[in-house]
Design a protein around this motif. Structure first.
Motif, mmCIF file in Angstrom:
data_model
loop_
_atom_site.group_PDB
_atom_site.id
_atom_site.type_symbol
_atom_site.label_atom_id
_atom_site.label_comp_id
_atom_site.label_asym_id
_atom_site.label_seq_id
_atom_site.Cartn_x
_atom_site.Cartn_y
_atom_site.Cartn_z
ATOM 1 N N PRO A 116 0.948 -1.308 0.057
ATOM 2 C CA PRO A 116 0.114 -0.047 0.063
ATOM 3 C C PRO A 116 0.945 1.202 0.031
ATOM 4 C CG PRO A 116 -0.678 -1.575 1.803
ATOM 5 C CD PRO A 116 0.861 -2.018 1.088
ATOM 6 N N VAL A 117 0.551 2.205 -0.772
ATOM 7 C CA VAL A 117 1.339 3.339 -0.979
ATOM 8 C C VAL A 117 1.400 4.010 0.372
ATOM 9 C CG1 VAL A 117 2.022 5.360 -2.340
ATOM 10 C CG2 VAL A 117 0.629 3.550 -3.430
ATOM 11 N N ILE A 118 0.467 4.325 0.983
ATOM 12 C CA ILE A 118 0.419 4.951 2.250
ATOM 13 C C ILE A 118 1.484 4.479 3.243
ATOM 14 C CG2 ILE A 118 -1.269 3.569 3.381
ATOM 15 C CD1 ILE A 118 -1.091 7.300 3.594
ATOM 16 N N VAL A 119 1.793 3.136 3.141
ATOM 17 C CA VAL A 119 2.890 2.695 4.128
ATOM 18 C C VAL A 119 4.173 3.031 3.546
ATOM 19 C CG1 VAL A 119 3.960 0.525 4.979
ATOM 20 C CG2 VAL A 119 1.461 0.648 4.606
ATOM 21 N N VAL A 120 4.374 2.886 2.159
ATOM 22 C CA VAL A 120 5.856 3.426 1.761
ATOM 23 C C VAL A 120 5.895 5.091 1.946
ATOM 24 C CG1 VAL A 120 7.240 3.867 -0.299
ATOM 25 C CG2 VAL A 120 5.539 1.823 -0.109
ATOM 26 N N ALA A 121 4.711 5.661 1.952
ATOM 27 C CA ALA A 121 4.784 7.190 2.178
ATOM 28 C C ALA A 121 5.215 7.578 3.643
ATOM 29 C CB ALA A 121 3.412 7.598 1.784
ATOM 30 N N VAL A 122 4.523 6.921 4.723
ATOM 31 C CA VAL A 122 4.825 7.285 5.920
ATOM 32 C C VAL A 122 6.408 6.841 6.316
ATOM 33 C CG1 VAL A 122 2.419 7.545 6.759
ATOM 34 C CG2 VAL A 122 3.673 5.347 6.807
ATOM 35 N N ALA A 123 6.632 5.578 5.912
ATOM 36 C CA ALA A 123 7.784 5.062 6.236
ATOM 37 C C ALA A 123 9.004 6.269 5.537
ATOM 38 C CB ALA A 123 8.310 3.746 5.651
ATOM 39 N N LEU A 124 9.059 6.602 4.421
ATOM 40 C CA LEU A 124 9.989 7.544 3.899
ATOM 41 C C LEU A 124 9.867 8.635 4.482
ATOM 42 C CD1 LEU A 124 9.686 6.585 -0.093
ATOM 43 C CD2 LEU A 124 11.516 5.978 1.603
ATOM 44 N N TYR A 125 8.637 9.081 4.676
ATOM 45 C CA TYR A 125 8.383 10.520 5.549
ATOM 46 C C TYR A 125 9.349 10.467 6.751
ATOM 47 C CZ TYR A 125 5.918 14.182 8.231
ATOM 48 O OH TYR A 125 5.470 15.470 8.903
ATOM 49 N N LEU B 34 17.024 0.263 -3.471
ATOM 50 C CA LEU B 34 15.788 -0.254 -2.747
ATOM 51 C C LEU B 34 16.013 -0.743 -1.295
ATOM 52 C CD1 LEU B 34 13.174 -0.855 -4.325
ATOM 53 C CD2 LEU B 34 14.017 -3.244 -4.278
ATOM 54 N N SER B 35 17.246 -0.751 -1.267
ATOM 55 C CA SER B 35 17.381 -1.370 0.364
ATOM 56 C C SER B 35 17.466 -0.125 1.290
ATOM 57 C CB SER B 35 18.748 -1.977 0.617
ATOM 58 O OG SER B 35 19.120 -2.925 -0.324
ATOM 59 N N LEU B 36 17.954 1.027 0.637
ATOM 60 C CA LEU B 36 18.273 2.385 1.486
ATOM 61 C C LEU B 36 16.868 3.075 1.423
ATOM 62 C CD1 LEU B 36 21.656 3.520 0.664
ATOM 63 C CD2 LEU B 36 21.066 2.644 2.530
ATOM 64 N N VAL B 37 16.218 3.131 0.323
ATOM 65 C CA VAL B 37 14.975 3.933 0.207
ATOM 66 C C VAL B 37 13.682 3.406 0.549
ATOM 67 C CG1 VAL B 37 13.838 5.981 -1.121
ATOM 68 C CG2 VAL B 37 16.286 5.384 -1.229
ATOM 69 N N PHE B 38 13.489 2.060 0.564
ATOM 70 C CA PHE B 38 12.493 1.177 0.792
ATOM 71 C C PHE B 38 12.572 0.297 1.959
ATOM 72 C CE2 PHE B 38 10.128 -2.652 -0.453
ATOM 73 C CZ PHE B 38 8.782 -2.107 -0.356
ATOM 74 N N VAL B 42 10.913 1.125 6.006
ATOM 75 C CA VAL B 42 9.843 0.309 6.315
ATOM 76 C C VAL B 42 10.155 -0.384 7.536
ATOM 77 C CG1 VAL B 42 8.307 -1.794 5.898
ATOM 78 C CG2 VAL B 42 8.733 0.073 4.047
ATOM 79 N N LEU B 43 11.368 -1.177 7.672
ATOM 80 C CA LEU B 43 11.902 -1.662 8.662
ATOM 81 C C LEU B 43 11.899 -0.699 10.154
ATOM 82 C CD1 LEU B 43 14.588 -4.115 7.426
ATOM 83 C CD2 LEU B 43 12.236 -4.688 8.253
ATOM 84 N N LEU B 44 12.299 0.474 9.731
ATOM 85 C CA LEU B 44 12.609 1.373 10.984
ATOM 86 C C LEU B 44 11.154 1.639 11.307
ATOM 87 C CD1 LEU B 44 15.234 4.008 9.634
ATOM 88 C CD2 LEU B 44 15.450 2.302 11.676
ATOM 89 N N LEU B 45 9.950 1.938 10.495
ATOM 90 C CA LEU B 45 8.711 2.412 10.988
ATOM 91 C C LEU B 45 8.244 1.180 11.767
ATOM 92 C CD1 LEU B 45 6.465 4.412 10.602
ATOM 93 C CD2 LEU B 45 5.454 2.983 8.823
ATOM 94 N N LEU B 46 8.551 0.034 11.137
ATOM 95 C CA LEU B 46 8.111 -1.126 12.200
ATOM 96 C C LEU B 46 8.673 -1.127 13.705
ATOM 97 C CD1 LEU B 46 7.663 -3.960 9.527
ATOM 98 C CD2 LEU B 46 6.154 -2.405 10.033
ATOM 99 N N VAL B 50 6.874 -0.835 17.844
ATOM 100 C CA VAL B 50 7.103 -1.819 19.233
ATOM 101 C C VAL B 50 8.054 -1.176 20.098
ATOM 102 C CG1 VAL B 50 6.496 -3.865 17.991
ATOM 103 C CG2 VAL B 50 8.949 -3.018 17.945
ATOM 104 N N THR B 51 8.446 -0.030 19.758
ATOM 105 C CA THR B 51 9.596 0.825 20.729
ATOM 106 C C THR B 51 8.758 2.201 21.144
ATOM 107 O OG1 THR B 51 10.545 1.690 18.689
ATOM 108 C CG2 THR B 51 11.353 -0.197 19.990
ATOM 109 N N GLU B 52 7.679 2.640 20.494
ATOM 110 C CA GLU B 52 7.347 4.025 21.211
ATOM 111 C C GLU B 52 5.806 3.767 21.428
ATOM 112 O OE1 GLU B 52 7.724 7.214 18.218
ATOM 113 O OE2 GLU B 52 9.907 6.487 18.005
#
Lengths: 265, 291
Positions: A116-125, B34-38, B42-46, B50-52
């Motif tokens: 889902p683009v929203i997931v990519v968007a917030v992660a990159l944000y 892809l590893s750096l910008v995707f 995503v892993l950092l967000l996940l 579980v940490t905040e």
């Protein structure tokens, strides 16, 4: 019988009826927007009391529309170059290479397409805020390249799989070095795939809005972000004018694509 | 593999030139990007989910327990299911038409579908915002025809979202259906007719079952794409009935609640990937069935 148009009997007309209805449903918003952009009513009354070019004048008089359009163009062109370049290299590796984990790498390249683009968007944000790429052209380009890459790779890989590598090998046997063979034999042979990749990459960046909303700053935004911001305030006919110009642009691209396909056949 | 080159098979001189296990250096640049910008973001967000604010699964617990979040996910499911159902019902006859229409008409219909698909998403959503408003063309037409007395509330609610999403998703179900229906042998239907099947029987017992894999795969794809949609729901929807993508955006952008935002994003992600895996299996089975 059921798959033969002329033997469908009454059913034929039911299907044609539904077809006309859906065609109207698909065309209605498009035609309506074009009509509104030339209508004089600010309150979007339809049919409009009279016709005017006022909204187009407003559009071209506002530097924010011009600036965001230029940002979008710049971004889309860079994304196209980057996606086709990286995609071409990656496709050579994926189609002809035999390194361990090749299938896993291929699956990973396609991931941004199904997320889902929203997931990519917030992660990159979050990430770009930390490393200072938020609100920069570099940030826009990198983010858009990641989601354009799967489309570019799919298009180029398909073309490369259809191309007979023996022809490139023959060029090498005749004395060309491997790079020359790729450049002068293989790349012209897969040009349709490359062109498809370029169109997909350009449109992905040009139309992308979710990531761009998170990436934009007050001073740097793409055209979709500016439309988005305007729409949240009011439904001004200037948006209809901008939409109409975008539609013309899309039509032009479709014509070029059709012409290109006709030429390479 | 669609084509195996002669040299590769025969192992001529150019074959020796290629290092075995080679090709990795070609994919490396794209892989690094892809590893750096995707992958990393995503892993950092996940990780943040579980940490905040503190280490643990409390964000996920809240996601499951809270009635507010539950309603958002319920809304999302509901709208996606309705949109999928409508697109299947409308898309099926259109795909059928595209397969059997004389070439010229099929091309025209196809062109209209592609044009709508390629038109800027915001431009199309804007059109629906204007068309569906209380004083919009649709309400005025319905009142003018005497069908309704009061204007209907068609926008800023789930009705608006459903109409807008159906419009956006229709091409995405039509195209896979066309592929499936092109693969159906017309002789099978002729055979059914020879065996005495009427039109309804032939449809119910031959055409429909054979196109079922396309319906399943296309429908599932529409459903999954609808689950994560952001732009159309937030412009055509209301404030009281949010969808999942909007919730994530709001948690992160307005409330700066990275923990909950990350958890909601992860929930949506897992759901999406699970449904894609299911779709892939259906698709494979469909292909195996045809072979």
């Amino acid at each position: 019988m059921l798959l033969d148009f002329h033997r469908l009997g009454g059913l034929k007309w039911v299907l044609v009826g539904i077809g006309l209805f859906v065609a109207a449903f698909l065309l209605l918003p498009i035609l309506f927007t074009v009509a509104l952009s030339f209508g004089s009513s600010q309150w979007l009354v339809f049919p409009p009391p009279s016709w005017t070019l006022r909204w187009y004048e407003d559009l071209f008089a506002d530097p924010r529309w011009i600036d965001s359009t230029l940002t979008s163009l710049q971004c889309a062109v860079l994304v196209t170059i980057l996606s086709v370049g990286l995609g071409l290299l990656a496709s050579f590796g994926l189609v002809r290479g035999s390194f361990p984990g090749r299938e896993a790498v291929r699956a990973m390249f396609l991931m941004p397409m199904i997320m889902p683009v929203i997931v990519v968007a917030v992660a990159l944000y979050a990430f770009f805020l930390r490393i200072g790429l938020g609100g920069t052209l570099v940030g826009f380009v990198l983010a858009h390249t990641v989601i354009a890459l799967p489309l570019a790779i799919t298009s180029i890989c398909n073309a490369l799989e259809r191309f007979d590598k023996a022809i490139e090998d023959a060029a090498i046997l005749c004395g060309a070095n491997p790079w020359e063979a790729k450049l002068r034999i293989t790349i012209p042979a897969i040009r349709e795939g490359l062109f498809g990749a370029a169109v997909f990459a350009f449109l992905t960046s040009w139309d992308e809005v979710v990531i761009a909303i998170f990436m934009a700053s007050p001073t740097l935004q793409t055209l979709p972000v500016h439309i988005w911001g305007t729409l949240r305030q009011d439904l001004t006919p200037v948006v209809a004018a901008a939409s109409t110009l975008l539609l013309l642009f899309t039509l032009a691209l479709m014509v070029v694509a059709a012409w290109f396909r006709g030429r390479t056949k | 593999m669609t084509s195996v080159s002669i040299v590769e098979r025969g192992g001529g001189p150019p074959q020796r030139r290629r290092r075995s296990g080679g090709g990795f250096s070609y994919v490396l640049p794209a892989l690094v990007l892809l590893s750096l910008v995707f992958v990393l973001p995503v892993l950092l967000l996940l990780l943040r989910s579980v940490t905040e604010p503190t280490l643990g699964l409390q964000n996920y617990a809240e996601l499951v327990e809270s009635a507010t979040y539950g309603r958002v996910f319920l809304n999302t499911f509901l709208v996606s299911a309705v949109v999928t159902a409508i697109t299947v019902v409308i898309g099926y006859p259109i795909a059928w038409l595209l397969v059997i229409l004389p070439r010229r008409w099929a091309d025209l219909l196809f062109g209209i579908i592609i044009l709508s698909m390629w038109t800027n998403l915001l431009a199309r959503t804007y059109a629906w915002m204007v068309l569906l408003q209380r004083t919009g063309v649709i309400n005025k037409t319905l009142i003018g025809l005497g069908i309704i007395d009061e204007p209907l509330t068609l926008v800023n609610n789930l009705v608006g979202v459903t109409i807008g999403m159906t419009y956006i998703m229709l091409p995405f179900i039509i195209l896979p259906l066309v592929t499936t229906m092109r693969g159906i042998e017309p002789d099978l239907l002729r055979a059914a007719a020879l065996c005495g099947a009427g039109r309804l029987d032939a449809f119910r017992r031959v055409l429909l079952p054979l196109s079922l894999p396309g319906i399943a795969a296309g429908g599932l794809m529409t459903f999954v794409m609808s689950l994560g949609y952001f732009v159309t729901p937030s412009l055509l929807g209301g404030t009281s009935n949010m969808m999942a993508a909007e919730l994530i955006a709001q948690l992160i952008q307005s409330l700066l609640n990275w923990g909950m935002g990350g958890a909601a994003a992860f929930a949506l992600l897992v759901l999406t990937l699970a449904l894609y895996a299911l779709q892939l299996r259906l698709f494979r089975r469909a292909q195996a069935g045809r072979a």
